[in-house]
Structure formats: structure tokens, C-alpha cells
Scaffold this motif. Structure first.
Motif, PDB file in Angstrom:
ATOM      1  N   ALA A 141       0.813  -1.214   0.000  1.00  0.00           N
ATOM      2  CA  ALA A 141       0.000   0.000   0.000  1.00  0.00           C
ATOM      3  C   ALA A 141       0.851   1.271   0.000  1.00  0.00           C
ATOM      4  O   ALA A 141       0.574   2.212  -0.746  1.00  0.00           O
ATOM      5  N   ALA A 142       1.886   1.317   0.843  1.00  0.00           N
ATOM      6  CA  ALA A 142       2.747   2.504   0.861  1.00  0.00           C
ATOM      7  C   ALA A 142       3.484   2.657  -0.464  1.00  0.00           C
ATOM      8  O   ALA A 142       3.679   3.778  -0.950  1.00  0.00           O
ATOM      9  N   ALA A 143       3.873   1.531  -1.058  1.00  0.00           N
ATOM     10  CA  ALA A 143       4.524   1.576  -2.363  1.00  0.00           C
ATOM     11  C   ALA A 143       3.550   2.053  -3.437  1.00  0.00           C
ATOM     12  O   ALA A 143       3.944   2.747  -4.387  1.00  0.00           O
ATOM     13  N   ALA A 144       2.262   1.705  -3.305  1.00  0.00           N
ATOM     14  CA  ALA A 144       1.250   2.179  -4.245  1.00  0.00           C
ATOM     15  C   ALA A 144       1.131   3.702  -4.180  1.00  0.00           C
ATOM     16  O   ALA A 144       0.930   4.374  -5.200  1.00  0.00           O
ATOM     17  N   PHE A 145       1.251   4.260  -2.988  1.00  0.00           N
ATOM     18  CA  PHE A 145       1.247   5.718  -2.829  1.00  0.00           C
ATOM     19  C   PHE A 145       2.422   6.321  -3.595  1.00  0.00           C
ATOM     20  O   PHE A 145       2.270   7.310  -4.317  1.00  0.00           O
ATOM     21  N   ASP A 146       3.606   5.712  -3.451  1.00  0.00           N
ATOM     22  CA  ASP A 146       4.783   6.186  -4.187  1.00  0.00           C
ATOM     23  C   ASP A 146       4.564   6.095  -5.694  1.00  0.00           C
ATOM     24  O   ASP A 146       4.995   6.977  -6.451  1.00  0.00           O
ATOM     25  N   LEU A 147       3.911   5.031  -6.140  1.00  0.00           N
ATOM     26  CA  LEU A 147       3.643   4.882  -7.561  1.00  0.00           C
ATOM     27  C   LEU A 147       2.741   6.004  -8.068  1.00  0.00           C
ATOM     28  O   LEU A 147       2.981   6.578  -9.141  1.00  0.00           O
ATOM     29  N   SER A 148       1.712   6.359  -7.285  1.00  0.00           N
ATOM     30  CA  SER A 148       0.855   7.478  -7.686  1.00  0.00           C
ATOM     31  C   SER A 148       1.631   8.795  -7.710  1.00  0.00           C
ATOM     32  O   SER A 148       1.439   9.620  -8.612  1.00  0.00           O
ATOM     33  N   LEU A 149       2.514   8.996  -6.748  1.00  0.00           N
ATOM     34  CA  LEU A 149       3.356  10.194  -6.777  1.00  0.00           C
ATOM     35  C   LEU A 149       4.206  10.240  -8.040  1.00  0.00           C
ATOM     36  O   LEU A 149       4.411  11.313  -8.636  1.00  0.00           O
ATOM     37  N   HIS A 150       4.692   9.089  -8.451  1.00  0.00           N
ATOM     38  CA  HIS A 150       5.477   9.021  -9.693  1.00  0.00           C
ATOM     39  C   HIS A 150       4.618   9.426 -10.893  1.00  0.00           C
ATOM     40  O   HIS A 150       5.064  10.192 -11.758  1.00  0.00           O
ATOM     41  N   LEU A 151       3.372   8.939 -10.949  1.00  0.00           N
ATOM     42  CA  LEU A 151       2.466   9.306 -12.038  1.00  0.00           C
ATOM     43  C   LEU A 151       2.190  10.805 -12.021  1.00  0.00           C
ATOM     44  O   LEU A 151       2.140  11.459 -13.077  1.00  0.00           O
ATOM     45  N   ILE A 152       2.001  11.357 -10.821  1.00  0.00           N
ATOM     46  CA  ILE A 152       1.728  12.787 -10.692  1.00  0.00           C
ATOM     47  C   ILE A 152       2.930  13.607 -11.159  1.00  0.00           C
ATOM     48  O   ILE A 152       2.777  14.611 -11.877  1.00  0.00           O
ATOM     49  N   GLU A 153       4.123  13.196 -10.756  1.00  0.00           N
ATOM     50  CA  GLU A 153       5.321  13.922 -11.176  1.00  0.00           C
ATOM     51  C   GLU A 153       5.478  13.880 -12.683  1.00  0.00           C
ATOM     52  O   GLU A 153       5.844  14.897 -13.308  1.00  0.00           O
ATOM     53  N   GLN A 154       5.214  12.737 -13.298  1.00  0.00           N
ATOM     54  CA  GLN A 154       5.331  12.631 -14.760  1.00  0.00           C
ATOM     55  C   GLN A 154       4.380  13.577 -15.471  1.00  0.00           C
ATOM     56  O   GLN A 154       4.738  14.180 -16.490  1.00  0.00           O
ATOM     57  N   ARG A 155       3.160  13.695 -14.927  1.00  0.00           N
ATOM     58  CA  ARG A 155       2.124  14.462 -15.634  1.00  0.00           C
ATOM     59  C   ARG A 155       2.083  15.932 -15.225  1.00  0.00           C
ATOM     60  O   ARG A 155       1.844  16.804 -16.053  1.00  0.00           O
ATOM     61  N   LEU A 156       2.330  16.224 -13.953  1.00  0.00           N
ATOM     62  CA  LEU A 156       2.148  17.588 -13.454  1.00  0.00           C
ATOM     63  C   LEU A 156       3.424  18.228 -12.918  1.00  0.00           C
ATOM     64  O   LEU A 156       3.410  19.405 -12.557  1.00  0.00           O
ATOM     65  N   GLY A 157       4.507  17.442 -12.825  1.00  0.00           N
ATOM     66  CA  GLY A 157       5.770  18.008 -12.395  1.00  0.00           C
ATOM     67  C   GLY A 157       6.069  17.763 -10.922  1.00  0.00           C
ATOM     68  O   GLY A 157       5.176  17.421 -10.136  1.00  0.00           O
ATOM     69  N   PRO A 158       7.329  17.964 -10.527  1.00  0.00           N
ATOM     70  CA  PRO A 158       7.759  17.652  -9.161  1.00  0.00           C
ATOM     71  C   PRO A 158       7.154  18.545  -8.090  1.00  0.00           C
ATOM     72  O   PRO A 158       7.002  18.122  -6.945  1.00  0.00           O
TER      73      PRO A 158
END
Length: 331
Positions: free
Chosen positions: A160-177
């Protein structure tokens, strides 16, 4: 901007609810912070019937897997015992991947994903508590000890915590750091773990999760782990390391509180229990897989470790299978 990034969550009975919310909530927050509908999501299931989560909360799917279209990403969320009931549903996933949908899984979701014939050539993040079961089910696949594994057409997260990190990665790719960092701060998620970060695992000695073993003990433990099915004597391990058995025993005691034999047996019993709970392997085969030629000795050591025999443990877990998951044979 371009159309919203659409993620489908393919949920099976008994799926871990925390894995679903850990992916959706960061995406929701990213939309709110950015002031745009950058992400959308749908719940997908094999049928239109409600799906009960591991927390006994029912979820109503938006569509079936047969109806799923236009997804940018499809994440499989399930217990490790989940399976596609028809070859058509598994084939639909493979067709989606061929047509550009990125496929992925969180935690136990890697099991039905691989059973569907997906991910054979890629390292997959497998939660440490499923590692022995995964390697028993899929001996030709690469199980990764990392928190997340990313490639162009498949992504996996170990929990679950890793899934949160995965969503952060998707957000960074699409909307930036900047947006991904603000989302992380909203949820007091201290740091975004990227590729290459290893999972934190509980030490067999009961020390803090992820605590490092002394280098010499870590090398010995690695040899133990490589010889689960064909156990080495700790004298042989000491010889491989160029030290005396007495030195190895002292080092284990200091680092783990256990002697090498106790530590090794616990590794083998933990691996056996994963296979008892999460595979269909027969009990005799599981005993052999962790180095026991005698079923009686295997059962004796298992009872000493967990308070029940292998057969009793499997029968117990079958009582708690979510409806729709088949019981596992005991013999």
C-alpha cells in the motif's frame, strides 16, 4: 492540457482496500492542488456484482473487464490466491497491453497478472511476505525486492505505501515535481521512494524492520536463502566464508540473538508458510521445497514455529477465504 490520465483498478474478492485508497487519494489530491482534472479512475471487476475487500467493505464496479476501454493504466488489486475464472478475461488483459494500456499490480495482484501470461520478461515488485510463494508458483520469473518496478508497459508496487509512491510518480510525470511534492506533504508522506529502493523487511531476530545485519552475518544469510531447498550445514557456510563455525555462531548471536541453525530453520519455516497460505502446492511438495525429506520432521518443526501443523494451518486459512476464491487442497 491533454485528456485526463485514466486508471482502471481491477479488483478481485479479498483485494487489499489500503492499496486502492493509497493510489486514488494522491491522484484526487493532485487534481485539487493543480486545479484541473488531470486524473480519472474507474473500478473494474470480472462481473457487475459488488466486490468485497479484505476489510469486508463492498465496492461496486463501474464496469467489467470486458467493457473496459481507453484505459491508460490498469492496476490489478487482489489477494495472491485470486485467479481469472475464464481465459477470455486473461486474454482481454493481454490485448489491452498490446494496444497501449500499461498494466500493473499492487501486492498480491502480481499473482493473477502473471497467471494471465503477463510480465514474464520483466522484474516484478513482489511483497516480501509473498516472495517464496511467488517463486514457487513462477520459478522462471524475476521477483524484485524493490518497492516499485517501472517499465514502459508494466508497473508493480510491493504494497500500500509503495502504491502511494507509484501514484506520486504518475503525478510527477504528468504535473511536475512541485505538485507531486505538495501532494506528498498533504499526506505527511515524507519522501517519494523511486526505483531502486529496497523493501523494508522485519529482521528474523525481531529487530526493527529493515535493520541491517552485520556484513558477515548478511553474507551467511544470503547463502542460507540461496539454499532453502538444499540446506547447507552452518559448518559448510562458515567454510565458504573462510571463518570457523564458532566465529559464525558468535556473529549470529550478536547480530540476531539466534544461533545459525535457529536462524536458518526460521527462514525455511517462513518460506514454507508462504507456500502453505498462498499456493496450491501439496504439503509434501512444500516440505521438499524447504529441504525436508521427512513429512513428520517437517510437521514437527512447523508446529514448533507456528503452533499448528502445515495441514491445520492450510485448513484454517481455507475457512477464511473470501467467497469466490477456491479452497486450497490439503494433501
Amino acid at each position: 492540457m491533454s485528456r485526463p490520465f485514466l486508471t482502471g483498478f481491477l479488483i478481485f474478492p479479498g483485494f487489499p482496500m489500503a492499496c486502492l485508497t493509497s493510489m486514488i487519494e494522491p491522484l484526487r489530491a493532485a487534481n485539487e492542488i493543480s486545479g484541473q482534472e488531470a486524473f480519472l479512475w474507474r473500478l473494474v471487476a470480472v462481473t457487475r456484482e459488488k466486490v468485497r475487500s479484505s476489510a469486508s467493505i463492498d465496492f461496486e464496479p463501474d464496469q467489467t473487464i470486458a467493457e473496459a476501454t481507453d484505459l491508460d493504466l490498469l492496476m490489478v488489486l487482489s489477494a495472491p490466491t485470486a485467479r481469472f475464472q475464464t481465459s477470455a478475461d486473461a486474454a482481454k488483459l493481454r490485448a489491452m497491453q498490446r494496444h497501449g494500456t500499461v498494466l500493473g499490480a499492487v501486492s498480491g495482484g502480481v499473482f493473477p497478472l502473471v497467471h494471465a501470461g503477463i510480465g514474464a520478461d520483466k522484474p516484478l515488485a513482489v511483497h516480501w511476505c509473498y516472495k517464496a510463494a511467488f517463486e514457487a508458483d513462477f520459478p522462471g520469473h524475476v521477483s524484485s525486492d524493490r518497492v516499485i518496478e517501472l517499465s514502459e508497459d508494466i508497473v508493480t508496487a510491493a504494497g500500500a505505501a509503495a502504491a502511494f509512491d507509484l501514484s506520486l510518480h504518475l503525478i510527477e510525470q504528468r504535473l511536475g515535481p512541485d505538485i507531486s511534492t505538495e501532494v506528498a506533504c498533504w499526506f505527511q508522506h515524507p519522501v517519494m521512494r523511486r526505483e531502486g529502493v529496497g523493501q523494508a523487511v522485519p529482521a528474523l531476530s525481531g529487530n526493527k524492520a529493515g535493520e541491517q545485519l552485520a556484513p558477515l552475518v548478511a553474507r551467511a544469510a544470503k547463502l542460507f536463502a540461496e539454499h532453502i531447498s538444499d540446506p547447507m550445514s552452518f559448518a559448510d557456510v562458515a567454510a565458504r566464508l573462510g571463518i570457523t563455525p564458532r566465529h559464525l555462531e558468535r556473529s549470529f548471536k550478536q547480530s540476531t540473538g539466534l544461533n545459525p541453525t535457529q536462524y536458518y530453520r526460521k527462514m525455511r519455516m517462513d518460506a514454507a508458510r508462504q507456500m502453505i497460505l498462498y499456493t496450491n502446492d501439496r504439503l509434501g511438495d512444500i516440505g521438499a521445497a524447504v529441504g525436508y525429506s521427512s513429512a513428520q520432521t517437517f510437521a514437527k518443526h512447523y508446529r514448533a514455529a507456528f503452533g499448528v501443523t502445515p495441514r491445520e494451518d492450510r485448513n484454517r486459512i481455507n475457512l477464511f477465504r473470501v467467497k469466490g476464491n477456491l479452497s486450497i487442497p490439503s494433501a
